[in-house]
Design an enzyme around this catalytic site. Sequence first.
Site, PDB file in Angstrom:
ATOM      1  N   ASP A  84      15.750 -18.343  20.317  1.00 26.64           N
ATOM      2  CA  ASP A  84      15.959 -19.727  19.882  1.00 26.64           C
ATOM      3  C   ASP A  84      14.875 -20.149  18.902  1.00 26.64           C
ATOM      4  OD1 ASP A  84      18.162 -19.977  21.575  1.00 26.64           O
ATOM      5  OD2 ASP A  84      16.905 -20.555  23.266  1.00 26.64           O
TER       6      ASP A  84
ATOM      7  N   GLY B   3      38.148  -5.812   6.084  1.00 30.13           N
ATOM      8  CA  GLY B   3      38.939  -6.435   7.136  1.00 30.13           C
ATOM      9  C   GLY B   3      39.657  -7.703   6.757  1.00 30.13           C
ATOM     10  N   THR B   4      39.576  -8.126   5.492  1.00 32.10           N
ATOM     11  CA  THR B   4      40.207  -9.390   5.096  1.00 32.10           C
ATOM     12  C   THR B   4      41.695  -9.242   4.790  1.00 32.10           C
ATOM     13  OG1 THR B   4      39.367  -8.963   2.858  1.00 32.10           O
ATOM     14  CG2 THR B   4      38.118 -10.492   4.233  1.00 32.10           C
TER      15      THR B   4
ATOM     16  N   GLU C  92      19.556 -23.078  29.992  1.00 29.47           N
ATOM     17  CA  GLU C  92      20.874 -23.389  29.433  1.00 29.47           C
ATOM     18  C   GLU C  92      21.245 -24.854  29.648  1.00 29.47           C
ATOM     19  OE1 GLU C  92      22.179 -21.357  27.493  1.00 29.47           O
ATOM     20  OE2 GLU C  92      20.897 -19.652  28.008  1.00 29.47           O
TER      21      GLU C  92
ATOM     22  N   THR D   9      44.463  -4.174   2.020  1.00 26.27           N
ATOM     23  CA  THR D   9      45.499  -3.144   2.148  1.00 26.27           C
ATOM     24  C   THR D   9      46.790  -3.731   2.697  1.00 26.27           C
ATOM     25  OG1 THR D   9      43.755  -1.516   2.543  1.00 26.27           O
ATOM     26  CG2 THR D   9      45.995  -0.879   3.121  1.00 26.27           C
TER      27      THR D   9
END
Length: 619
Positions: A503, A206-207, A427, A210
């Site tokens: 966490d 994906g970098t 949170e 192509t």
Amino acid sequence: MADEKRPASRAWLGYLLIAVGILVLSGIVRSRGRPLVPYDEAVAEVRRGEISAAIVKPDEIELVRRESPQRPEERVRVTRLPGVEDEPLVRALLDKQVRIEAKSPQTSVWMQVAIWMLPLVLINAAFFMMLRRAGQGAGGPLGFLRSKAKIYDRSRQDPVRFSDVAGVDEAKDELVEVVDFLKEPSRYRSLGGRIPRGLLLIGPPGTGKTLLARAVAGEANVPFFSLNASEFVEMFVGLGAARVRELFEEARKSAPSIVFIDEIDAVGRTRGGLGALATHDEREQTLHQLLAELDGFDARTTVILMAATNRPEVLDPALLRPGRFDRQVIVDRPDLRGREAILAVHARRVPLASGVDLGLVARRTPGMVGADLAKIVNEAALAGARRGAREIGQADFDEALDRSQLGLRRRGQIMTAEERRRVAYHEAGHALVALALPAADPVERVSIVARTIGALGVTIQVPRDERQLVTEQEIESRVTVMLGGRAAEELALGQVSSGAHDDLGRATALVREMVTRLGMSRRLGLAALARTVGAPMLGVLQEERTCSEATAREVDEEVRERLGEMYLKAKQLLVDRREGLEAVAEALVLKETLRGEELEEIAAVSTRRKIAVGPPSAA
């Protein structure tokens, strides 16, 4: 033209199969077309003298009825009694002195021809179909040997330019030089320079490997042959090598030209490996032919081979030696500026609202590659379309990022009032500890909206900038923020829940990293007690311990000790900001989501209120 020939070439095969079928059926019909009469009725007819002749076969007897005024002469069949030698029908025939003819089982000539021909026809038809499928309609009787390479045609396709490629500037610079050589080879040859014969693009999926190759095709204005390495390998041994020869022969005829092979690890894997069982004749023959073609390049022939892979560690060393793929171009994950540039390229195709901050989106996407960022822009466009907007706003990008990183909203998730309150405190604890620590990343958003990945809430922190190094204080701040949710639950509700397990796991791993790999241990001093093996660029990492059992026990003790210290620190920070904790949790229960500015405002109001009231007086 090929599509018109394909039905015609198969027509004769269909006609032949129909003819063979007709022959088989005609023989069966002729042999089975005479009526079958019951056994006892046949015996009675013989005894009445109505039978003039009989033909005895192994499994049946054919009787010829005499002609009479009521009926003409005809033939009928009678099935013989199995396992009975001197059966009644035969005795009756002998008693009436009927002419008897014995006939051995024989098959007609046409039936014999059909029996021999049908398997051969079917085998040849199957082989012919396999050849046609291997060739995929290529012309000529040996068309399947031809290369499957696609030739890039600028007149028929929308060309990709280097301006369409962003975030990989170093790799782009390497390829710009290749394009320049193809356009002006004399400028390099006059100084004795020789362009590399092969360029290998290496990078995670994906970098944009192509895409870079397509950009070279768009800029060079020379014939560009492209195909996937898996297209070389078929079920027929030697077919891949023949296609390699055909491909390079076409490229030399069209020189100057470029040949691009994607996913070259499909044919370029290391030979041998686990012994004879690991050998793959067809793949190795293809690799040998590819090596021979690379060696056969004339220095004056301007044919450049480009290839791409995301698994360089499996490639054969002979493929990577100087003179073959002697230039390796790393196409790595983009940094912060690269991600922002990639987002800007994709954002050209969509209408953006004036307040959209692509820099914020880039900061929220560390580690993402070009394909991921293209997906984010597309998801934002879909989010805007769902709400009927004409422009894509910042909220659409937030929704796209949440869908990509956290999953979809779980609208059917029903939490009790107590669970909802606990998630809000959890949170709020993360957010307030992050606000209190100067070395922590700023809080961009806090939410208690459940997501499909299993998270009941999330605190999103966005770094101010992208750094390559991190200090001990910054790591400790990250761990303290992770433990802030558990500390808030214990402080506000009196007991903790299972919601803090993720966490705790991430905090433990980070502290262990400090002690074993980063030399930040208080007890063990400067020592690396573990090492990473694998391919870091591809994310294939494993940790290998390099210490004794006694040292490992000390590591465990220090990890627990430092986690305890940071947990107490998070808890004390929340005790000092108890009013802010209550206010933020209450706001989350009411609104579900708070942006960073709203969070800071609520925390500041609570702090001012506490200062105005003052500390409680001593009794």
